[in-house]
Design a protein around this motif. Structure first.
Motif, PDB file in Angstrom:
ATOM      1  N   ASP A 198       0.824  -1.208   0.000  1.00 46.61           N
ATOM      2  CA  ASP A 198       0.000   0.000   0.000  1.00 46.61           C
ATOM      3  C   ASP A 198       0.860   1.260   0.000  1.00 46.61           C
ATOM      4  O   ASP A 198       0.490   2.279  -0.591  1.00 46.61           O
ATOM      5  CB  ASP A 198      -0.933  -0.006   1.208  1.00 46.61           C
ATOM      6  CG  ASP A 198      -2.011  -1.074   1.100  1.00 46.61           C
ATOM      7  OD1 ASP A 198      -2.297  -1.496  -0.036  1.00 46.61           O
ATOM      8  OD2 ASP A 198      -2.556  -1.482   2.136  1.00 46.61           O
ATOM      9  N   THR A 199       2.020   1.203   0.654  1.00 47.78           N
ATOM     10  CA  THR A 199       2.941   2.349   0.618  1.00 47.78           C
ATOM     11  C   THR A 199       3.447   2.588  -0.799  1.00 47.78           C
ATOM     12  O   THR A 199       3.543   3.739  -1.256  1.00 47.78           O
ATOM     13  CB  THR A 199       4.129   2.102   1.559  1.00 47.78           C
ATOM     14  OG1 THR A 199       3.650   1.875   2.891  1.00 47.78           O
ATOM     15  CG2 THR A 199       5.072   3.302   1.578  1.00 47.78           C
ATOM     16  N   GLY A 204       0.745   4.200  -2.837  1.00 50.31           N
ATOM     17  CA  GLY A 204       0.684   5.626  -2.530  1.00 50.31           C
ATOM     18  C   GLY A 204       1.838   6.399  -3.137  1.00 50.31           C
ATOM     19  O   GLY A 204       1.656   7.512  -3.641  1.00 50.31           O
ATOM     20  N   SER A 260      -4.948   1.428  -2.548  1.00 48.29           N
ATOM     21  CA  SER A 260      -3.996   1.597  -1.445  1.00 48.29           C
ATOM     22  C   SER A 260      -4.692   1.749  -0.100  1.00 48.29           C
ATOM     23  O   SER A 260      -4.062   1.509   0.937  1.00 48.29           O
ATOM     24  CB  SER A 260      -3.110   2.818  -1.712  1.00 48.29           C
ATOM     25  OG  SER A 260      -3.875   4.015  -1.643  1.00 48.29           O
ATOM     26  N   HIS A 261      -5.968   2.113  -0.074  1.00 47.15           N
ATOM     27  CA  HIS A 261      -6.693   2.321   1.180  1.00 47.15           C
ATOM     28  C   HIS A 261      -7.603   1.160   1.543  1.00 47.15           C
ATOM     29  O   HIS A 261      -8.178   1.152   2.629  1.00 47.15           O
ATOM     30  CB  HIS A 261      -7.543   3.596   1.080  1.00 47.15           C
ATOM     31  CG  HIS A 261      -6.739   4.850   1.150  1.00 47.15           C
ATOM     32  ND1 HIS A 261      -7.225   6.022   1.687  1.00 47.15           N
ATOM     33  CD2 HIS A 261      -5.476   5.136   0.763  1.00 47.15           C
ATOM     34  CE1 HIS A 261      -6.306   6.978   1.627  1.00 47.15           C
ATOM     35  NE2 HIS A 261      -5.239   6.447   1.047  1.00 47.15           N
ATOM     36  N   GLU A 308      -4.257   3.243   5.489  1.00 49.17           N
ATOM     37  CA  GLU A 308      -4.318   4.584   4.908  1.00 49.17           C
ATOM     38  C   GLU A 308      -3.108   5.427   5.265  1.00 49.17           C
ATOM     39  O   GLU A 308      -2.613   6.206   4.444  1.00 49.17           O
ATOM     40  CB  GLU A 308      -5.597   5.303   5.365  1.00 49.17           C
ATOM     41  CG  GLU A 308      -6.879   4.683   4.853  1.00 49.17           C
ATOM     42  CD  GLU A 308      -7.414   3.615   5.791  1.00 49.17           C
ATOM     43  OE1 GLU A 308      -6.655   3.200   6.705  1.00 49.17           O
ATOM     44  OE2 GLU A 308      -8.582   3.212   5.633  1.00 49.17           O
ATOM     45  N   ALA A 350      -0.207   4.463   3.058  1.00 47.01           N
ATOM     46  CA  ALA A 350      -0.449   4.890   1.687  1.00 47.01           C
ATOM     47  C   ALA A 350      -0.292   6.405   1.546  1.00 47.01           C
ATOM     48  O   ALA A 350       0.307   6.896   0.578  1.00 47.01           O
ATOM     49  CB  ALA A 350      -1.845   4.463   1.239  1.00 47.01           C
TER      50      ALA A 350
END
Length: 308
Positions: free
Chosen positions: A85-86, A89, A280-281, A286, A289
């Motif tokens: 997810d990072t 983002g 990503s969320h 979150e 991200a």
């Protein structure tokens, strides 16, 4: 072994494959010859136009970065969700900064200098705003019409159930990479080599984790390591094609330049909002991200302002 067992063994043996008919080989040869002739014409066209050649070079760098990003999948089975997810983002942040600093602002300047609809601030803003909305509309239409599959949300589009999941992933990856290639090509069509190089560099940087995420998603979906890597590498091939298309169309008409810059920005904004940020969320990370998005935005901003 008695006669009855021997007969059963012989009956169970698969029939030998018949050789391919001659007409199939002739058809294949015709298709291959046509593809080679088309590739030769394409190569001649690219080499004859410096802007298109530079766009192909920039798009190829981005495609190579995507390919490099897939290689760790050959040695690692699982990418942690927080890291994934990072990286999503981070890619969104790079693309956001590219939209603002490498596409929209140069597009406004181009519209003013060319004198579109009088060349005033309102006219330039109207042209770029309309082009942004047009780019988003085209991508939204493609998103609704083409069957494809998100990495987490699943399948979308008409007749999605009728296609194999492999090709649904291919559609999703291609749809995601088309705006990036167009942005690179339009950037070189603006005839500002340093700024275009900065844009291509930024997109290539975010393509490295993007290639990794794509390959990991395919691996998690049940595909083999080699298949996941090959499809991840192939996903980047859309970018040089999009770059050539963008440079060829926009580079031959100065009046199309602001429209092309705005269109590419709108297409990228749609992908960021509709694809990357929701993905990503979706797993509840979150904060990771958003941190990746801010880092990616700052990195691309520094690349653009320092090099451009």
């Amino acid at each position: 072994m008695n006669d009855t067992q021997l007969q059963g063994t012989v009956a169970a043996a698969p029939p030998p494959r018949s050789p391919r008919p001659l007409r199939e080989w002739i058809g294949f040869a015709i298709v291959a010859a046509g593809a080679l002739a088309l590739a030769s014409q394409f190569w001649s066209f690219v080499r004859a136009d410096p802007l298109v050649w530079n766009a192909l070079r920039g798009g190829s760098v981005a495609a190579l970065a995507t390919a490099l990003g897939t290689l760790p999948v050959l040695f690692s089975q699982k990418l942690p969700d927080k890291l994934q997810d990072t990286l999503f983002g981070f890619g969104a942040g790079v693309m956001l900064a590219a939209c603002a600093f490498s596409l929209i602002i140069p597009g406004l300047d181009a519209a003013k200098s060319i004198g579109v609809f009088g060349g005033g601030d309102w006219a330039a803003g109207g042209v770029i705003g309309t082009a942004i909305l047009l780019g988003g509309l085209v991508l939204m239409t493609m998103d609704r019409v083409l069957p494809h599959e998100h990495f987490i949300k699943g399948r979308e589009g008409q007749s999605g159930r009728q296609l194999r999941r492999t090709w649904l992933f291919v559609f999703a990856i291609a749809l995601h990479n088309v705006p990036e290639g167009l942005a690179i090509g339009v950037g070189y069509a603006a005839n500002n080599g340093v700024r275009a190089d900065a844009l291509a560099t930024g997109i290539a940087i975010q393509d490295v984790p993007e290639g990794l995420v794509v390959a990991v998603a395919l691996l998690a979906a049940g595909y083999s390591r080699l298949f996941a890597v090959l499809i991840g590498m192939a996903s980047g091939l859309v970018e040089p094609l999009g770059a050539v298309l963008g440079a060829a169309v926009v580079g031959h008409s100065a009046m199309l330049l602001p429209w092309g810059l705005g269109f590419a920005a709108g297409a990228m904004l749609f992908v960021i909002s509709h694809e990357i940020i929701p993905e990503s969320h979706r797993k509840g990370h979150e904060a990771y991200a958003t941190s990746g998005l801010m880092i990616g935005f700052v990195l691309m901003m520094l690349l653009d302002t320092a090099l451009g």
